[in-house]
Scaffold this motif. Structure first.
Motif: not given
Length: 450
Positions: A421, A424, A442, A446
């Motif tokens: 994450e 992102s 990602v 995103s």
């Protein structure tokens, strides 16, 4: 038959509610695939029984959050959700979820983003404070659940939603442009995919392939493992959607909060327990079934296999030996397959990061799983709302490990991608570029922003 199945799971040391949940999920799948239309139509009845009995076993209010009319536009507020239950939510009735537990990097939050389902997690007391039926606004961007907002607040949110639609449309317009920095550095952007049906949307978001397909969501919430043909069809669907672009598929990362199939032991500390590559190597029949499906699907495009939670070279060598066995089995059967599929690892523990140089001669690529890397490096439970402010991906220890992985990969001429994450979030993506990362993967939603 149903009760005997529940009793069998209980004898294997599963709790009654978990045992009932697994058996009912299997029965619902059996009805949904039945050749008799009348039985297929009774799946909703089974769902109702499933939820209501679970509510009784868990001492919850007798209310079925799934039993809502299409278009209800409801927000589900609950203490917590498992990934298995999140996948099953009727997205035509439920348009957002809010939980007391969890953080941005908990698996439910990741899955909700992947499904395009707005979510706010870590609210701590919302479920107990609400009676149900209140008018509410879920602001997933700012992490706010507004209860009984005024007319003026509703109008302000509507205006903001319109503005965000304009921004999203502009981002989508830019999504297919080449990703190049102002100083001429090309960055490869790929998509994380949780479910096969997300592949088309990920491709249309401008992804240059798939950097991570999480195969465990083919398993969570089921009482039986998917067979080889079912897995093959799922992998093939994603590969064909990307028409020759790289698709990196991670082998089963079952365990932790991605619930194992019934019969697997419950553990006091599952994130440090029998999960991911450890479980696969100890269950070679299950692993070879998945590997056979992957080798078959590789005929249709640029498939690459990634092993999760690897901490030793021995695990890579054992996995490669099983991959060769799977290929030999397909050869005997005369089934089309590809033998020369690249094999890489997800680097997501400090052990693998520090010893990254020992892997480079054994693998075709490295992928950095920042969610678990941060969790294990900082000793912070990624799903614990009380520790959310201590889950800091920009901690110097984490950044130094990432830089080491990138350096070792570059020295060996291997591709290195970040698929957690961290990639992102635009600010953190800048930090990753500064550390030498040139590939990011990602969630599809995103991609345009990154």
């Amino acid at each position: 038959e149903l009760l005997s199945g529940v009793e069998e799971f209980i004898r294997q040391n599963l709790g009654a509610e978990k045992a009932f949940d697994l058996v009912m999920l299997e029965w619902r799948q059996r009805f949904a695939r039945h050749s008799v239309a009348m039985l297929r139509e009774r799946v909703s009845d089974l769902t109702d029984v499933h939820i209501r009995v679970l509510s009784l076993l868990l001492d919850l209010p007798d209310h079925d959050p799934v039993d809502l009319p299409k278009g209800a536009r409801a927000i589900l507020v609950t203490h917590d959700l498992t990934p298995g239950l999140t996948v099953q939510l009727d997205r035509e009735a439920i348009v957002g979820i809010a939980t007391d537990a969890g953080t941005r990097t908990s698996h439910v939050a990741i899955l909700a983003r992947s499904l395009g389902l707005p979510a706010v997690v870590g609210l701590r007391t919302a479920a107990g404070a609400l009676a149900g039926g209140e008018r509410a606004i879920l602001d997933g961007t700012n992490g706010v659940l507004a209860i009984n907002p005024s007319d003026a607040e509703i109008e302000a949110y509507r205006e903001r939603a319109l503005q965000e639609e304009i921004v999203d449309a502009e981002l989508r317009r830019l999504a297919n442009l080449e990703s190049v920095s102002l100083d001429g550095v090309t960055v490869v952007l790929r998509a994380n995919v949780d479910l096969p049906e997300e592949a088309d949307a990920a491709r249309d978001s401008g992804a240059e392939g798939v950097g991570l397909m999480r195969t465990e969501f083919l398993v969570v919430g089921r009482a039986t493992m998917p067979d080889e043909d079912e897995q093959y069809r799922s992998y093939r669907r994603v590969i064909e959607a990307f028409a020759g672009k790289p698709v990196i598929i991670r082998t089963f990362d079952i365990g932790g909060d991605k619930l194992p199939v019934g019969g697997f032991p419950t553990e006091p500390n599952p994130f440090l327990g029998w999960r991911a590559i450890r479980m696969c190597l100890d269950q070679p029949a299950i692993f070879r079934t998945q590997l056979r499906a992957l080798l078959r699907a590789a005929v249709h495009g640029d498939l690459r296999i990634m092993l999760p939670l690897v901490v030793s070279v021995a695990e890579v060598r054992q996995s490669r030996a099983l991959l060769h066995e799977a290929a030999d089995e397909l050869e005997v059967r005369g089934v089309p397959y590809r033998r020369d599929v690249p094999l890489g690892i997800m680097v997501e523990t400090p052990a693998a990061a520090v010893a990254a140089d020992t892997f480079t001669a054994e693998v075709a690529f490295l992928s950095i799983g920042t969610n678990d890397l941060v969790q294990y490096t900082l000793a912070v439970d990624r799903g614990n709302a009380n520790l959310a402010n201590r889950f800091t991906p920009l901690h110097p220890a984490v950044l130094r490990l990432i830089r080491r992985i990138v350096d070792m990969g570059d020295q060996a001429g291997l591709e290195v991608c970040v698929c957690g994450e961290m990639a992102s979030q635009p600010l953190m993506a800048y930090a990753l570029l500064g550390l030498g990362v040139r590939q990011l993967s990602v969630a599809a939603r995103s991609l345009p922003l990154v």
